[in-house]
Design an enzyme around this catalytic site. Structure first.
Site, PDB file in Angstrom:
ATOM      1  N   GLY A 292       0.792  -1.228   0.000  1.00  0.00           N
ATOM      2  CA  GLY A 292       0.000   0.000   0.000  1.00  0.00           C
ATOM      3  C   GLY A 292       0.821   1.273   0.000  1.00  0.00           C
ATOM      4  CG  LEU A 293       3.969   1.874   2.044  1.00  0.00           C
ATOM      5  CD1 LEU A 293       5.278   1.583   2.781  1.00  0.00           C
ATOM      6  CD2 LEU A 293       3.282   3.069   2.703  1.00  0.00           C
ATOM      7  N   GLY A 294       2.773   2.211  -2.699  1.00  0.00           N
ATOM      8  CA  GLY A 294       2.980   2.694  -4.073  1.00  0.00           C
ATOM      9  C   GLY A 294       4.313   2.303  -4.682  1.00  0.00           C
TER      10      GLY A 294
ATOM     11  CG  ASP B 234      -0.941   4.232  -5.638  1.00  0.00           C
ATOM     12  OD1 ASP B 234      -1.794   4.743  -4.905  1.00  0.00           O
ATOM     13  OD2 ASP B 234      -0.432   3.111  -5.440  1.00  0.00           O
TER      14      ASP B 234
HETATM   15  O1  PMV Z   1      -1.872   0.887  -4.178  1.00  0.00           O
HETATM   16  P1  PMV Z   1      -2.509   0.944  -2.827  1.00  0.00           P
HETATM   17  O2  PMV Z   1      -2.569  -0.359  -2.133  1.00  0.00           O
HETATM   18  O3  PMV Z   1      -2.010   2.077  -2.009  1.00  0.00           O
HETATM   19  O4  PMV Z   1      -4.071   1.258  -3.026  1.00  0.00           O
HETATM   20  C1  PMV Z   1      -4.534   2.131  -3.940  1.00  0.00           C
HETATM   21  C2  PMV Z   1      -5.792   2.742  -3.487  1.00  0.00           C
HETATM   22  C3  PMV Z   1      -7.097   2.143  -3.951  1.00  0.00           C
HETATM   23  O5  PMV Z   1      -8.049   3.185  -3.764  1.00  0.00           O
HETATM   24  C4  PMV Z   1      -7.467   0.959  -3.085  1.00  0.00           C
HETATM   25  C5  PMV Z   1      -7.091   1.701  -5.402  1.00  0.00           C
HETATM   26  C6  PMV Z   1      -6.976   2.844  -6.390  1.00  0.00           C
HETATM   27  O6  PMV Z   1      -6.756   2.548  -7.568  1.00  0.00           O
HETATM   28  O7  PMV Z   1      -7.168   4.018  -6.031  1.00  0.00           O
END
Ligand code: PMV
Length: 312
Positions: free
Chosen positions: A100-102, A147
């Site tokens: 989740g940190l891109g 992201d």
């Molecule tokens: O890439 P992550 O795990 O930080 O998540 C992205 C955020 C979401 O809203 C879950 C997906 C998106 O495409 O915005």
């Protein structure tokens, strides 16, 4: 020294998942955690990924290549109308994968910048953002674009899908602790899960997504006027709604509760969920206790990052 290009990690403060359905989200770059790409001259062109021990030659057929790094390099060359340079582009990243940190978007952005420099060109942030978004689509199908946007522009972003980028400012320093569950989780899986729920129970899911949108807008205002108690309360509310969307996990619940019990103003999962990272908003006097509580509750890494007020 070899020229080096980089891009930061990011954390989502508010609005993940809802952002896929057109609601706003707030995200900030994490400058201390980065992906790097260096250029060294050589004969022929190759991409070396230090973290995965891969060496990949260019050119490749960009239609069939399934490796995100070579595909990003190839797309960048196509965009610039250039042949591959006689150079080795070496990539390494400090950003944990699938948490989740891109990390994917940061690595792509660093590659795009290095490839452009290696052929004597440069990319505008707008062009790089579009190229990184194409690669994000390869990873998770229907990314909102948050992201790549926060990572390429390296600014706090108030993001609404398909709308011009807006930034935001904090009136007071925000101390954020990013706690890693150590559990990998793929964003496309959790995004798919929310989509399934959306189809199965449109009314309830739509209402939850809309509530996240409302609180995200309120959070932007609270951050901009420095009402950090309110920001914390909204984080906790956002987390409850993400739990209702089924994207929390036992480990995330444990870390969120531990942070709150140790004096955080609020806490929530950040990113796709079901693993990966959570964030807690600490006060200057609770940073140490919240950090310790997160480790005691099983976090494998806790990172302290600040969102500082920017003077105009
Ligand atoms: O890439 P992550 O795990 O930080 O998540 C992205 C955020 C979401 O809203 C879950 C997906 C998106 O495409 O915005």
């Amino acid at each position: 020294m070899e020229p080096r290009y980089s891009a930061p990690a990011k954390v989502i403060l508010f609005g993940e998942h809802a952002v896929v359905y057109g609601e706003p989200a707030l995200a900030i770059p994490v400058a201390s955690l980065r992906a790097y790409a260096t250029i060294s001259p050589g004969s022929g062109c190759q991409i070396v990924a230090l973290d995965t021990h891969q060496t990949m030659p260019l050119p490749v057929d960009s239609v069939t290549v399934d490796n995100a790094l070579t595909r990003m390099a190839q797309l960048t060359l196509q965009h610039l109308g250039s042949a591959p340079p006689d150079a080795t582009i070496t990539i390494r990243s400090d950003i944990p994968l699938a948490s989740g940190l891109g990390s994917g978007a940061a690595v792509s952005a660093a590659v795009g910048r290095a490839v452009a420099a290696a052929v004597g060109a440069s990319l505008t942030n707008e062009a790089l953002n579009a190229l990184v978004y194409d690669i994000e689509r390869m990873h998770h199908g229907t990314p909102s674009g948050i992201d790549n946007t926060v990572i390429v522009y390296e600014q706090p972003v108030f993001f609404v899908r398909g709308q011009p980028i807006e930034t935001f400012r904090a009136a007071k320093t925000m101390h954020l602790l990013i706690g890693d569950t150590g559990q990998k989780s793929l964003t496309h899986v959790t995004v798919g899960e929310v989509r399934r729920r959306y189809k199965a129970d449109v009314d309830e899911t739509r209402a939850q997504v809309a509530q996240i949108g409302v609180l995200t807008r309120e959070a932007r205002i609270a951050i901009q006027i420095g009402d950090l108690e309110r920001v914390g309360a909204l984080m906790t509310r956002n987390h409850s709604l993400l739990r209702a969307l089924t994207v929390s996990s036992e480990a995330l619940e444990t870390l969120v509760s531990a942070a709150e019990s140790a004096g955080a103003l609020g806490a929530k999962l950040s990113g796709g969920g079901r693993g990966g990272n959570m964030i807690a908003l600490a006060t200057p006097s609770s940073i140490e206790a919240v950090t310790q509580a997160l480790y005691d509750a099983g976090a494998v890494r806790v990172l302290h990052t600040r969102l500082e007020p920017v003077s105009t």
